[in-house]
Structures are given as structure tokens and as C-alpha cells.
Design an enzyme around this catalytic site. Structure first.
Site, mmCIF file in Angstrom:
data_model
loop_
_atom_site.group_PDB
_atom_site.id
_atom_site.type_symbol
_atom_site.label_atom_id
_atom_site.label_comp_id
_atom_site.label_asym_id
_atom_site.label_seq_id
_atom_site.Cartn_x
_atom_site.Cartn_y
_atom_site.Cartn_z
ATOM 1 N N GLY A 1 0.616 -1.125 0.251
ATOM 2 C CA GLY A 1 -0.423 -0.424 -0.487
ATOM 3 C C GLY A 1 1.191 1.365 0.109
ATOM 4 O O GLY A 1 0.288 2.130 -0.488
ATOM 5 N N HIS B 1 -0.787 -10.689 10.108
ATOM 6 C CA HIS B 1 -0.657 -9.628 8.732
ATOM 7 C C HIS B 1 0.957 -9.204 9.981
ATOM 8 O O HIS B 1 1.806 -9.029 9.811
ATOM 9 C CB HIS B 1 -0.969 -8.456 8.181
ATOM 10 C CG HIS B 1 -0.948 -7.325 7.655
ATOM 11 N ND1 HIS B 1 -0.156 -7.916 6.677
ATOM 12 C CD2 HIS B 1 -0.546 -6.065 7.280
ATOM 13 C CE1 HIS B 1 0.501 -7.177 5.723
ATOM 14 N NE2 HIS B 1 -0.441 -6.032 6.801
ATOM 15 N N GLU C 1 -6.062 4.942 2.760
ATOM 16 C CA GLU C 1 -7.060 2.498 3.226
ATOM 17 C C GLU C 1 -7.429 2.990 4.233
ATOM 18 O O GLU C 1 -7.799 4.617 4.832
ATOM 19 C CB GLU C 1 -5.501 2.360 3.880
ATOM 20 C CG GLU C 1 -4.692 2.262 2.504
ATOM 21 C CD GLU C 1 -2.910 0.751 2.980
ATOM 22 O OE1 GLU C 1 -2.794 0.962 4.047
ATOM 23 O OE2 GLU C 1 -2.354 1.169 1.769
ATOM 24 N N ARG D 1 -2.958 -1.744 14.753
ATOM 25 C CA ARG D 1 -2.820 -0.354 13.952
ATOM 26 C C ARG D 1 -3.362 -0.034 12.666
ATOM 27 O O ARG D 1 -4.230 -0.610 11.428
ATOM 28 C CB ARG D 1 -1.108 -0.894 12.555
ATOM 29 C CG ARG D 1 -0.424 -0.516 12.062
ATOM 30 C CD ARG D 1 1.136 -0.621 11.836
ATOM 31 N NE ARG D 1 0.645 -1.754 10.810
ATOM 32 C CZ ARG D 1 1.010 -1.735 9.465
ATOM 33 N NH1 ARG D 1 0.779 -1.224 8.834
ATOM 34 N NH2 ARG D 1 0.761 -3.242 8.900
ATOM 35 N N ARG E 1 -9.140 -2.420 10.291
ATOM 36 C CA ARG E 1 -8.951 -3.215 9.925
ATOM 37 C C ARG E 1 -9.122 -5.101 10.066
ATOM 38 O O ARG E 1 -9.548 -5.324 10.360
ATOM 39 C CB ARG E 1 -7.314 -3.568 9.780
ATOM 40 C CG ARG E 1 -6.596 -4.497 9.081
ATOM 41 C CD ARG E 1 -5.520 -4.580 8.306
ATOM 42 N NE ARG E 1 -4.711 -4.229 7.561
ATOM 43 C CZ ARG E 1 -3.289 -3.295 7.779
ATOM 44 N NH1 ARG E 1 -2.858 -3.548 8.684
ATOM 45 N NH2 ARG E 1 -3.354 -2.702 6.195
HETATM 46 C C1 SIN Z 1 -1.740 -3.027 2.468
HETATM 47 O O1 SIN Z 1 -1.109 -2.457 1.642
HETATM 48 O O2 SIN Z 1 -3.042 -3.468 2.881
HETATM 49 C C2 SIN Z 1 -0.574 -3.338 4.023
HETATM 50 C C3 SIN Z 1 -0.421 -2.314 4.058
HETATM 51 C C4 SIN Z 1 -0.139 -1.826 6.165
HETATM 52 O O3 SIN Z 1 0.545 -2.835 6.053
HETATM 53 O O4 SIN Z 1 -0.404 -1.203 6.743
#
Ligand code: SIN
Length: 487
Positions: free
Chosen positions: A46, A329, A111, A365, A269
Site C-alpha cells: 500500500g 499480518h 486506506e 494498527r 482492519r
Molecule cells: C496493505 O497494503 O494493505 C498493507 C499496508 C499495511 O500493512 O499497513
């Protein structure tokens, strides 16, 4: 005797940016466990957050605190955001090329859980790869690959260096300062987006030596991952896709996320991952990422990495929907430190990047804060370290070694068992009973004939489970189903 001014364990953004900020006159050794690009930075898609200007700082802080369920240390979040502008400028001044428009203005993407587009990117969706390559070229110090650190030399509140396996030979290397930049804990989970090298060894060493791991219950699961591959690292579909318009749908095309949160695909998220998990469990339907609203030309130019990766798997993007699942992640928790990366009580030891628990991420995060965190706090740690200029003095004897017992025959079987139990019982939705089950299994594995590296993984897994059991209420990424809270 090998002795350095500084050893840096890890060559992702945090390790390399730390190295870039230490003058060439210092004797510095950067270690990486495998090849340098096997790190999470390399796979970041991202981008990197950068506050747009001074006016955006309070909004970025607010977004970070909201995503983190206000478990963050606000003072540290403030540092992150305030420093982002100068860090971005520094990296660009040194030659990094982020994506720009035809007039040379930086392009920003959005995002989930960001109130505005403030994420800079490179190579479209290959930010990590570009940034990592750039930082490798900027590192003025010696970098050694295939150096697997299996012990920290700590005595009487001081770190004296490391023990590592260097291409199958045990080596002891001393240093005035050691900076841990070894990343998170991805390999503990069956489904994860991490590099295969990220396996919580250094966390496990810290746990063994009584160094605190903090916020370990807060493990982050990315919502949009293609997990149907045989490889350990599952394939991320960046959140920027949703930030720029992609939808999450079920097999009937329903955008079901609005049943859980009115921000839909752009909720934080933790919420999106949990909603997908819950929806799949309830309906037994397949869930997809749908990018068909993008014009193919635009999509291919903006997301070339994803286009090529998925084309090799038979997907014609943006036309085809991709089946997705959440996968592990990022570790929000880690080795406890202050905002200069100082590990309390251990002179000469610093921790930066995902390995560190600075308190900046709280319970979840905010997207794309991680590359920024790696750079901001690596620089602060180095500034502190250079200001002290401390030396190790007389070195005690470190006789204990593990060189012939790093691996044992049964380790593979137990590693698989660990990954499965962590995914099933210490994952997106947890129960007290499941956590106890995981704790017992981990305890049992520790009592078998196992190698040191597995022992270290199990130490870290124990820390996650114990922290999850200790937190009775749901918060951010830690969700306990039996506390009767709504999702
Ligand atoms: C993503 O590109 O969705 C991951 C970015 C992140 O881990 O903040």
C-alpha cells in the site's frame, strides 16, 4: 574477537534506516537471517503514511488513536505524525522516488480508517520493494546475510553482543550497542502474509531473559488475503484497492460489510477482518474482493504488482473476483521499549520497527503506519545511541552455546501444530477455552525434545496466549467471543 560499535539485527526499513543514520566512521554490522529482501518491508504494498502538512497532524493522530481503540500512547502517536513530514522529506532528498503526477507532485492514496488520502506509494503497489531496494543502496555499512541470531549476550543489565549461526558456523560477535530490528511473529500463524524469515526468534530470546513483551494479545489480521496457495506466505491484496473503490462481496455479490459497520469496506482492519470471519462462519459462503469497477488500463498501471502476481495464478484482474480470507499480518505488540527504542533495564540494547512495542499502534494498527513507524523510531533510537557513545568495557564469559541443537528431528511436526493452534485458537475470534487449549498444547510441546529455534517460537507464542488470557474484555484486534460483546 569480532567487535563492532553497533550490530543491527534485521535489514527491513527499521534496520536499514537505522544504518543510514549512523555515520560511516562507526563500525556497524547489519545482519539478516536469509537474503536481505526476505523481510516484511519488501512485501509491503500500500505505502507509507505521511501527514500532508502541519494541519493534518491532529487528524492523523486522531485516526491512529481511533483505529488503535485508544489503547495507544498518545504522546508517541504525536511523535510519529509530527516527524512524518521531515522523515519523508529526508528519504526523498536522499533519492527515493515515490509516485508523482506529471507535475512532480506526490500522489496520495487512502486506506481504511484514514479520514483523508495521505499514503505515499512507489511502483504503484510495490512500495516496499522500491523502498527496500533504495535503502539497501543507501546503507553505508557492512551487511551480512544468512546470519541467524540465536542468542543475545546479556549479563548484569547490559547487552554485549550476539551469538549467531553464520552459514552453519556458530559465531560470537560483540558490540557496544545492539539494535533489534528483526520484525514480527508471522511464522507462528498458519495463514500469514509475512516473509518466511519472520519467526519471532528474538522475541523468544527476550522472553527467556525476562525482557518484557507488551501488548502481545493484539495481533493484526489483514482482511483481504488470497490464502489458496501452498506457500507459507499468503498473498496480500492491498487495502489501497478498497481505499480506491474495490468492494468485498459474497458469492451473490452482496456487500455484507455494511451489516457490521456503516463504513463498510473502509472500517478499520480489525472490524473488517472480524466481519468477514463471522460472515463466512454464519453463511458458509465464499467471500471475494471485487475490483471490476476499475478500468483495466487504470488498474494495471496503478496495481502492476497485483496484476502480474494474480495473472500468474490465472486471474484476469480487474475483471475476475478473487476469493479472500483474513490472514495474520502484523504484531501490534512486541518487545517493550520507550520512544527512543531503549529496552528498559538493559544498557546497550534498542528495539525498532515491528519487533518493538512503542505503544504507537495501540490495539490495532492504522493502515500504512508501519513503514513510517520503522523509519521514525529507528532514527530516534540512533540519535539517542550516538548521544551516549557508551562502550561495553570488560566482557564477561558467555560459554553457554546451542550451536548443535538449533533444530531437532521433531521440530517440523511441532511447528505445523503450533501454526494451526495459533490460527484456530489465538486468531481473529478467541474463546477462553480455546486459549487454555492453546496454552496447554504449547506447554506440552515445550516439554518435548525440540531445537532452540522452536523453543524461541514457543516462548513468543506463550507470551501471546498469556496476554490474551489476561485481557478479559475485547479490545481492537483482541476479540473474546465469550464475553458477550457485539462484534
Ligand atoms: C496493505 O497494503 O494493505 C498493507 C499496508 C499495511 O500493512 O499497513
Amino acid at each position: 574477537m569480532q567487535k563492532y560499535d553497533v550490530i543491527i539485527i534485521g535489514a527491513g526499513i527499521a534496520g536499514l534506516y537505522a544504518a543510514m543514520n549512523i555515520p560511516k566512521s562507526k563500525k556497524v554490522l547489519v545482519l539478516c537471517k536469509d537474503i536481505p529482501w526476505e523481510c516484511n518491508t519488501f512485501y509491503a504494498q500500500g505505502g507509507m503514511v505521511s501527514a500532508l502538512d502541519n494541519n493534518d497532524i491532529s487528524l492523523h493522530v486522531e485516526d491512529t488513536l481511533n483505529a488503535g481503540a485508544h489503547h495507544n500512547l498518545e504522546r508517541v502517536v504525536q511523535i510519529l505524525s509530527e516527524t512524518s513530514i521531515e522523515i519523508t522529506a529526508d528519504i526523498i532528498k536522499k533519492g527515493m522516488q515515490f509516485d508523482t503526477d506529471s507535475k512532480g507532485n506526490l500522489l496520495y492514496t487512502k486506506e481504511a480508517a484514514h479520514s483523508t488520502a495521505r499514503i505515499i506509494h512507489a511502483g504503484g503497489d510495490a512500495t516496499g520493494r522500491y523502498l527496500h531496494h533504495f535503502m539497501m543502496t543507501q546503507n553505508p555499512h557492512l551487511l551480512e546475510q544468512n546470519m541467524l541470531v540465536y542468542d543475545l549476550l546479556i549479563e548484569n543489565g547490559r547487552c554485549y553482543g550476539i551469538k549467531a549461526m553464520s552459514s552453519y558456523n556458530p559465531v560470537t560477535i560483540y558490540a557496544d550497542n545492539v539494535i533489534i530490528a528483526s520484525g514480527g511473529v508471522g511464522s507462528l500463524y498458519e495463514y500469514n502474509t509475512n516473509s518466511r524469515t519472520v519467526s519471532a526468534d528474538i522475541h523468544g530470546i527476550c522472553a527467556e531473559k525476562g525482557i518484557a513483551l507488551k501488548d502481545m494479545e493484539f495481533m493484526q489480521f489483514h482482511p483481504t488475503v488470497f490464502v489458496k496457495t501452498p506457500f507459507a506466505r499468503k498473498l496480500l491484496l492491498t487495502e489501497a484497492l478498497r481505499g480506491e473503490g474495490a468492494h468485498i462481496v459474497d458469492e451473490d455479490g452482496k456487500r455484507f460489510l455494511f451489516d457490521y459497520d456503516n463504513r463498510g469496506e473502509l472500517a478499520s482492519r480489525d472490524i473488517v477482518s472480524r466481519s468477514i470471519f463471522e460472515y463466512k462462519r454464519k453463511t458458509e459462503k465464499e467471500v471475494y474482493l471485487d475490483c471490476s469497477m476499475f478500468k483495466p488500463k487504470v488498474f494495471h498501471a496503478r496495481f502492476p504488482n497485483i496484476t502480474h502476481t494474480f495473472s500468474s495464478l490465472g486471474f484476469n484482474l480487474p475483471h475476475d473476483r478473487v476469493p479472500i480470507s483474513p490472514a495474520f499480518h502484523y504484531a501490534n505488540g512486541g518487545i517493550a521499549c520507550n520512544s527512543h527504542g531503549i529496552v528498559p533495564g538493559i544498557e546497550g540494547l534498542y528495539v525498532v520497527g515491528e519487533a518493538a512495542r512503542t505503544g504507537v499502534h495501540g490495539a490495532n494498527r492504522l493502515a500504512s503506519n508501519s513503514l513510517l513507524e520503522g523509519a521514525v523510531f529507528a532514527k530516534r533510537a540512533v540519535e539517542h545511541m550516538l548521544g551516549l557513545d557508551s562502550h561495553i568495557g570488560k566482557i564477561p564469559k558467555f560459554d553457554k552455546d546451542y550451536d548443535n541443537i538449533l533444530h531437532k528431528d521433531n521440530d517440523k511436526k511441532y511447528k505445523r501444530r503450533l501454526r494451526k493452534i495459533m490460527w484456530e485458537e489465538v486468531g481473529i475470534v478467541r474463546t477462553t477455552q480455546g486459549l487454555h487449549h492453546a496454552r496447554n498444547l504449547i506447554y506440552d510441546m515445550k516439554n518435548h525434545e525440540i531445537g532452540r529455534l522452536l523453543q524461541l517460537r514457543l516462548n513468543t507464542a506463550s507470551a501471546i496466549v498469556d496476554a490474551a488470557l489476561a485481557r478479559k474484555e475485547s479490545l481492537g484486534t483482541h476479540y473474546i467471543e465469550d464475553d458477550d460483546q457485539d462484534i
